[in-house]
Design a protein around this motif. Structure first.
Motif, PDB file in Angstrom:
ATOM      1  N   THR A 126       0.906  -1.158  -0.116  1.00 52.13           N
ATOM      2  CA  THR A 126       0.043  -0.014   0.101  1.00 52.13           C
ATOM      3  C   THR A 126       0.873   1.276  -0.078  1.00 52.13           C
ATOM      4  O   THR A 126       1.881   1.274   0.533  1.00 52.13           O
ATOM      5  N   LEU A 127       0.361   2.399  -0.726  1.00 51.43           N
ATOM      6  CA  LEU A 127       1.242   3.647  -0.453  1.00 51.43           C
ATOM      7  C   LEU A 127      -0.086   4.711  -0.476  1.00 51.43           C
ATOM      8  O   LEU A 127      -1.227   4.264  -0.631  1.00 51.43           O
ATOM      9  N   GLU A 128       0.259   5.986  -0.447  1.00 54.89           N
ATOM     10  CA  GLU A 128      -0.673   7.022  -0.174  1.00 54.89           C
ATOM     11  C   GLU A 128      -0.261   8.005  -1.176  1.00 54.89           C
ATOM     12  O   GLU A 128       0.763   8.491  -1.520  1.00 54.89           O
ATOM     13  N   LEU A 129      -1.410   8.791  -1.723  1.00 56.77           N
ATOM     14  CA  LEU A 129      -1.085   9.915  -2.616  1.00 56.77           C
ATOM     15  C   LEU A 129      -1.967  11.018  -2.005  1.00 56.77           C
ATOM     16  O   LEU A 129      -3.184  11.049  -1.843  1.00 56.77           O
ATOM     17  N   ALA A 130      -1.342  11.818  -1.118  1.00 54.54           N
ATOM     18  CA  ALA A 130      -1.762  13.051  -0.550  1.00 54.54           C
ATOM     19  C   ALA A 130      -2.891  12.376   0.505  1.00 54.54           C
ATOM     20  O   ALA A 130      -4.122  12.869   0.513  1.00 54.54           O
ATOM     21  N   GLY A 131      -2.727  10.743   1.077  1.00 56.70           N
ATOM     22  CA  GLY A 131      -3.797  10.534   1.974  1.00 56.70           C
ATOM     23  C   GLY A 131      -4.555   9.638   1.243  1.00 56.70           C
ATOM     24  O   GLY A 131      -5.467   8.939   1.963  1.00 56.70           O
ATOM     25  N   ARG A 132      -4.815   9.491  -0.040  1.00 61.71           N
ATOM     26  CA  ARG A 132      -5.353   8.771  -0.611  1.00 61.71           C
ATOM     27  C   ARG A 132      -4.795   7.294  -0.912  1.00 61.71           C
ATOM     28  O   ARG A 132      -3.718   6.972  -1.344  1.00 61.71           O
ATOM     29  N   ARG A 133      -5.462   6.206  -0.403  1.00 59.53           N
ATOM     30  CA  ARG A 133      -4.833   4.830  -0.077  1.00 59.53           C
ATOM     31  C   ARG A 133      -5.044   4.062  -1.619  1.00 59.53           C
ATOM     32  O   ARG A 133      -5.929   3.971  -1.960  1.00 59.53           O
ATOM     33  N   LEU A 134      -3.829   3.705  -2.032  1.00 65.52           N
ATOM     34  CA  LEU A 134      -3.745   2.747  -3.020  1.00 65.52           C
ATOM     35  C   LEU A 134      -3.122   1.566  -2.726  1.00 65.52           C
ATOM     36  O   LEU A 134      -1.963   1.372  -1.932  1.00 65.52           O
ATOM     37  N   GLN A 135      -3.580   0.375  -3.168  1.00 63.69           N
ATOM     38  CA  GLN A 135      -3.162  -0.967  -2.880  1.00 63.69           C
ATOM     39  C   GLN A 135      -2.930  -1.852  -4.182  1.00 63.69           C
ATOM     40  O   GLN A 135      -3.553  -1.833  -4.916  1.00 63.69           O
ATOM     41  N   CYS A 136      -1.572  -2.445  -4.147  1.00 68.44           N
ATOM     42  CA  CYS A 136      -1.220  -3.202  -5.363  1.00 68.44           C
ATOM     43  C   CYS A 136      -1.428  -4.697  -5.025  1.00 68.44           C
ATOM     44  O   CYS A 136      -0.630  -5.041  -3.936  1.00 68.44           O
ATOM     45  N   ILE A 137      -2.017  -5.498  -5.862  1.00 63.12           N
ATOM     46  CA  ILE A 137      -2.091  -6.856  -5.441  1.00 63.12           C
ATOM     47  C   ILE A 137      -1.791  -7.689  -6.631  1.00 63.12           C
ATOM     48  O   ILE A 137      -1.833  -7.170  -7.927  1.00 63.12           O
ATOM     49  N   ASP A 138      -0.970  -8.812  -6.350  1.00 64.27           N
ATOM     50  CA  ASP A 138      -0.236  -9.891  -7.425  1.00 64.27           C
ATOM     51  C   ASP A 138      -1.550 -10.404  -8.258  1.00 64.27           C
ATOM     52  O   ASP A 138      -2.517 -10.964  -7.620  1.00 64.27           O
ATOM     53  N   THR A 139      -1.398  -9.967  -9.535  1.00 67.74           N
ATOM     54  CA  THR A 139      -2.538 -10.806 -10.639  1.00 67.74           C
ATOM     55  C   THR A 139      -1.851 -11.349 -11.736  1.00 67.74           C
ATOM     56  O   THR A 139      -2.034 -11.043 -12.871  1.00 67.74           O
ATOM     57  N   PRO A 140      -1.410 -12.408 -11.285  1.00 65.87           N
ATOM     58  CA  PRO A 140      -0.953 -13.145 -12.705  1.00 65.87           C
ATOM     59  C   PRO A 140      -1.871 -13.828 -13.460  1.00 65.87           C
ATOM     60  O   PRO A 140      -3.004 -13.689 -13.184  1.00 65.87           O
ATOM     61  N   GLY A 141      -1.579 -14.181 -14.585  1.00 66.74           N
ATOM     62  CA  GLY A 141      -2.459 -14.991 -15.878  1.00 66.74           C
ATOM     63  C   GLY A 141      -2.185 -14.306 -17.014  1.00 66.74           C
ATOM     64  O   GLY A 141      -1.900 -14.913 -17.919  1.00 66.74           O
ATOM     65  N   HIS A 142      -1.961 -12.910 -17.337  1.00 66.07           N
ATOM     66  CA  HIS A 142      -1.515 -12.345 -18.291  1.00 66.07           C
ATOM     67  C   HIS A 142      -0.308 -12.365 -18.503  1.00 66.07           C
ATOM     68  O   HIS A 142       0.446 -12.407 -19.378  1.00 66.07           O
ATOM     69  N   ALA A 143       0.428 -11.814 -17.387  1.00 61.68           N
ATOM     70  CA  ALA A 143       1.786 -12.127 -17.245  1.00 61.68           C
ATOM     71  C   ALA A 143       2.048 -12.339 -15.657  1.00 61.68           C
ATOM     72  O   ALA A 143       1.535 -12.072 -14.752  1.00 61.68           O
ATOM     73  N   ARG A 144       3.268 -13.039 -15.368  1.00 62.63           N
ATOM     74  CA  ARG A 144       3.856 -13.373 -14.053  1.00 62.63           C
ATOM     75  C   ARG A 144       4.150 -12.059 -13.211  1.00 62.63           C
ATOM     76  O   ARG A 144       4.325 -12.119 -12.028  1.00 62.63           O
ATOM     77  N   HIS A 145       4.623 -10.798 -14.151  1.00 62.76           N
ATOM     78  CA  HIS A 145       5.004  -9.991 -13.248  1.00 62.76           C
ATOM     79  C   HIS A 145       3.999  -8.594 -13.262  1.00 62.76           C
ATOM     80  O   HIS A 145       4.088  -7.509 -13.458  1.00 62.76           O
ATOM     81  N   HIS A 146       2.822  -8.993 -13.129  1.00 62.94           N
ATOM     82  CA  HIS A 146       1.574  -7.844 -13.199  1.00 62.94           C
ATOM     83  C   HIS A 146       1.116  -7.796 -11.721  1.00 62.94           C
ATOM     84  O   HIS A 146       0.492  -8.662 -11.171  1.00 62.94           O
ATOM     85  N   PHE A 147       0.600  -6.566 -11.418  1.00 64.42           N
ATOM     86  CA  PHE A 147      -0.164  -6.443 -10.461  1.00 64.42           C
ATOM     87  C   PHE A 147      -1.259  -5.442 -10.885  1.00 64.42           C
ATOM     88  O   PHE A 147      -1.398  -4.634 -12.068  1.00 64.42           O
ATOM     89  N   CYS A 148      -2.317  -5.197 -10.190  1.00 64.61           N
ATOM     90  CA  CYS A 148      -3.518  -4.304 -10.308  1.00 64.61           C
ATOM     91  C   CYS A 148      -3.479  -3.276  -9.075  1.00 64.61           C
ATOM     92  O   CYS A 148      -3.070  -3.796  -8.029  1.00 64.61           O
ATOM     93  N   VAL A 149      -4.048  -2.183  -9.283  1.00 66.91           N
ATOM     94  CA  VAL A 149      -3.926  -1.290  -8.423  1.00 66.91           C
ATOM     95  C   VAL A 149      -5.533  -0.709  -7.722  1.00 66.91           C
ATOM     96  O   VAL A 149      -6.272  -0.400  -8.643  1.00 66.91           O
TER      97      VAL A 149
END
Length: 324
Positions: free
Chosen positions: A153-176
């Motif tokens: 997780t990270l924040e943009l001026a308090g706005r929370r963004l989370q990255c999760i591992d989403t393989p299938g199309h590529a093994r090096h893929h995350f969604c936000v």
């Protein structure tokens, strides 16, 4: 249990604010094909995906149009290292003095040292096409890279963004996941949906199996993880914001299975690639007609021609890998 039923539900407050999300057409290959996104929050900015080197002026212009200077951009999140999503990362960061790149662990190494990315793409496309489509692919300084493990997780001026591992199309893929808008930035995990094909019943969607790491079961699991957050919208790189998420997910699940079945039917044929292209073309035309897409068959094929070719290649790689 089906994929929808088996997904663990992630509870979070039902906030519906979608403000501060801006689509940028990177103009890769054609208009309305390849998107990047700018998130703006309290005078700070973040890009999700960036297209190629040629898109950098468009991204900077979008920031300026939304009241941001280059110094106000904190993050560049790249969903994966494919060049239409991240090829311009090194060039963009040169123009953003305070931004850091956020990347999947498997993608980060290739953005810090893009030698293998360049060599692999050049082997496929040739030097002339690489120069025309992608320009220079510059390395990202290692000290500016944040490696995002699953759940980061990270924040943009308090706005929370989370990255999760989403393989299938590529093994090096995350969604936000953008908690504020209850939306996902999906890269290629939630398929492709072009606005030219929108009909009275809503968007038309198809999966992408483009080379070389297509894994159908992993892709279905990744889509189920996205649905577990109960999103109100998906922001696709190809192309734009879509809603009616449950229907579109069900169509993706059906098509992943159908594509794999067609691939197995073509597998033993001497003309396997031609068989795959023909079978995929017929599948997508049938589904587009059922969705009442406004274009005729020739125009639909024109929109999807590149993706049909790439999906045929991706399925062939999957068949060959599955056999080993």
């Amino acid at each position: 249990m089906g994929w929808l039923e088996s997904a663990a539900v992630v509870d979070s407050p039902p906030r519906m604010d979608t403000s501060g999300i801006h689509l940028i057409d990177t103009a890769f290959q054609r208009d309305h094909f390849d998107a990047a996104y700018l998130l703006v929050e309290q005078g700070r900015g973040a890009f999700v995906d960036c297209g190629t080197q040629f898109a950098v002026p468009r991204l900077l212009q979008a920031a300026q149009a939304n009241g941001l200077a280059a110094e106000d951009i904190d993050w560049l999140l790249v969903t994966h290292a494919h060049l239409d999503h991240a090829g311009g990362a090194g060039a963009l960061l040169q123009a953003l003095p305070n931004a850091r790149l956020v990347a999947h662990p498997r993608a980060a190494q290739h953005l810090i040292d893009p030698t293998k990315l360049i060599a692999g793409a050049t082997a496929v496309y040739g030097e002339a096409e690489m120069a025309r489509s992608y320009g220079h692919i510059l390395p990202v300084p290692e000290h500016r890279v944040v490696v995002a493990e699953d759940g980061h997780t990270l924040e943009l001026a308090g706005r929370r963004l989370q990255c999760i591992d989403t393989p299938g199309h590529a093994r090096h893929h995350f969604c936000v996941w953008d908690e504020q808008s209850r939306s996902w930035f999906t890269g290629d995990t939630f398929g492709l949906s072009y606005r030219e094909l929108d009909g009275p019943q809503g968007p038309f969607i198809l999966p992408t199996s483009s080379p070389v790491q297509f894994e159908p079961e992993a892709l279905k699991t990744s889509i189920a993880r996205l649905l577990a957050y109960r999103p109100t919208a998906m922001y696709l790189t190809h192309y734009g914001r879509v809603t009616d998420v449950d229907r579109l997910a069900a169509e993706l699940f059906e098509q992943i299975d159908a594509m794999c079945a067609l691939a197995r039917q073509c597998d033993e044929r001497a003309d396997r690639h031609r068989c795959l292209v023909a079978a995929l073309t017929a599948l997508y035309l049938e589904r587009a007609r059922a969705q009442r897409c406004p274009l005729d068959d020739e125009a639909i094929i024109g929109v999807l021609a590149m993706d049909i070719e790439l999906n045929a290649q991706g399925l062939a790689c999957w068949l060959d890998r599955d056999r080993r």
